[in-house]
Design an enzyme around this catalytic site. Structure first.
Site, PDB file in Angstrom:
ATOM      1  N   SER A   1     -90.122  39.494  -6.923  1.00  0.00           N
ATOM      2  CA  SER A   1     -90.597  41.069  -7.146  1.00  0.00           C
ATOM      3  C   SER A   1     -89.435  41.562  -7.834  1.00  0.00           C
ATOM      4  O   SER A   1     -88.155  41.277  -7.371  1.00  0.00           O
ATOM      5  CB  SER A   1     -91.055  41.717  -5.826  1.00  0.00           C
ATOM      6  OG  SER A   1     -91.112  42.857  -5.433  1.00  0.00           O
TER       7      SER A   1
ATOM      8  N   TYR B   1     -89.936  42.379   3.471  1.00  0.00           N
ATOM      9  CA  TYR B   1     -90.461  41.883   1.937  1.00  0.00           C
ATOM     10  C   TYR B   1     -89.261  41.869   1.192  1.00  0.00           C
ATOM     11  O   TYR B   1     -88.908  40.985   0.437  1.00  0.00           O
ATOM     12  CB  TYR B   1     -91.379  42.974   1.683  1.00  0.00           C
ATOM     13  CG  TYR B   1     -92.141  42.632   0.357  1.00  0.00           C
ATOM     14  CD1 TYR B   1     -92.979  41.634   0.143  1.00  0.00           C
ATOM     15  CD2 TYR B   1     -91.517  43.256  -0.643  1.00  0.00           C
ATOM     16  CE1 TYR B   1     -93.604  41.321  -1.053  1.00  0.00           C
ATOM     17  CE2 TYR B   1     -92.147  42.764  -1.995  1.00  0.00           C
ATOM     18  CZ  TYR B   1     -93.269  41.763  -2.025  1.00  0.00           C
ATOM     19  OH  TYR B   1     -93.737  41.642  -3.358  1.00  0.00           O
TER      20      TYR B   1
END
Length: 253
Positions: free
Chosen positions: A139, A152
């Site tokens: 990401s 995350y």
């Protein structure tokens, strides 16, 4: 000739938006595809939507080694080999400051997003007999920090470490390993993060995220799938160990 003619691909997180649209593209380019996800209902729906006799599915929790071994063995049983591994499954956790972040959710995110990709590589690599390509979903949060997303962000940074180590270890076997780093994508995960960032006012959070992206919008799942296809195909045969950024300029700031 199609870009993935006679190739066999595994896609984890296969029932999600990026996984499913990538499967569609892979199938169009001649691949046989094994979809992996944690619920059979969502996998059945995905297979029905894809409407191809070249796609199969296997239910698995990617953080459990027995499930990973099973999906690898099932792929080889169904299709005879593995050429491409889109190591894509992941969860977002919650949006909380570090001091308030629940330990059980932190552990779950790390288990799925770090242990899962590691286990995937661990058991897929030995089956890549004739070389191949592994694409790992990280990401933009694996490159820069985002307040409230400690689990995350940590997990997506860790994916880069797994990718680079894997790339060095398997290069002699002609297996390439790269990671993809999307900006916020217009899908369910971002709806969850938006609501977590601004409960009851998710649209405001979405606008704030978009403002932070120089191109002024979220990525669409199909845009990510096209990058994954490039990395899966022989078009990228001299690319390995890289972080492929697809973030609308977000990390350039």
């Amino acid at each position: 000739m199609k870009k993935l003619e006679n190739k066999v691909a595994i896609i984890t997180g296969g029932a999600g938006s990026i996984g499913k649209i990538t499967a569609k593209l892979f199938l169009e380019e001649g691949a046989k595809v094994m979809l992996i996800d944690i619920t059979e209902e969502s996998l059945k729906t995905a297979v029905q939507e894809l409407n191809s006799d070249q796609v199969k599915y296997c239910v698995a929790d990617v953080s459990k080694s027995k499930d990973v071994v099973n999906y690898v063995n099932e792929t080889v049983k169904q299709f005879g080999k593995i050429d491409v591994f889109f190591n894509n499954a992941g969860i977002e956790g919650v949006v909380k400051p570090i001091t308030e972040y629940p330990e059980d959710i932190f552990d779950k995110v790390i288990s799925v997003n770090v242990k899962g990709p590691w286990l995937g590589n661990k058991y897929v690599i030995p089956q890549m007999i004739d070389g191949g390509s592994i694409i790992m979903t990280s990401s933009v949060a694996g490159l820069i920090g985002f307040p409230g997303l400690i689990a995350y962000g940590t997990s997506k940074h860790a994916v880069v470490g797994i990718m680079r180590t894997s790339a060095l270890e398997v290069a002699p076997r002609k297996i390439r390993v790269n990671s993809v780093h999307p900006a916020p994508v217009n899908n369910r995960m971002m709806r969850s993060i938006e609501e977590g960032a601004s409960a009851g006012n998710a649209e405001k959070a979405k606008t704030q995220f978009e403002t932070a992206i120089p191109l002024g919008r979220y990525a669409e799942p199909d845009e990510i799938s096209k990058l994954v296809l490039f990395l899966a195909s022989d078009d990228s045969k001299y690319i390995t160990g890289t972080t492929q950024v697809i973030d609308g300029g977000m990390s350039a700031q």
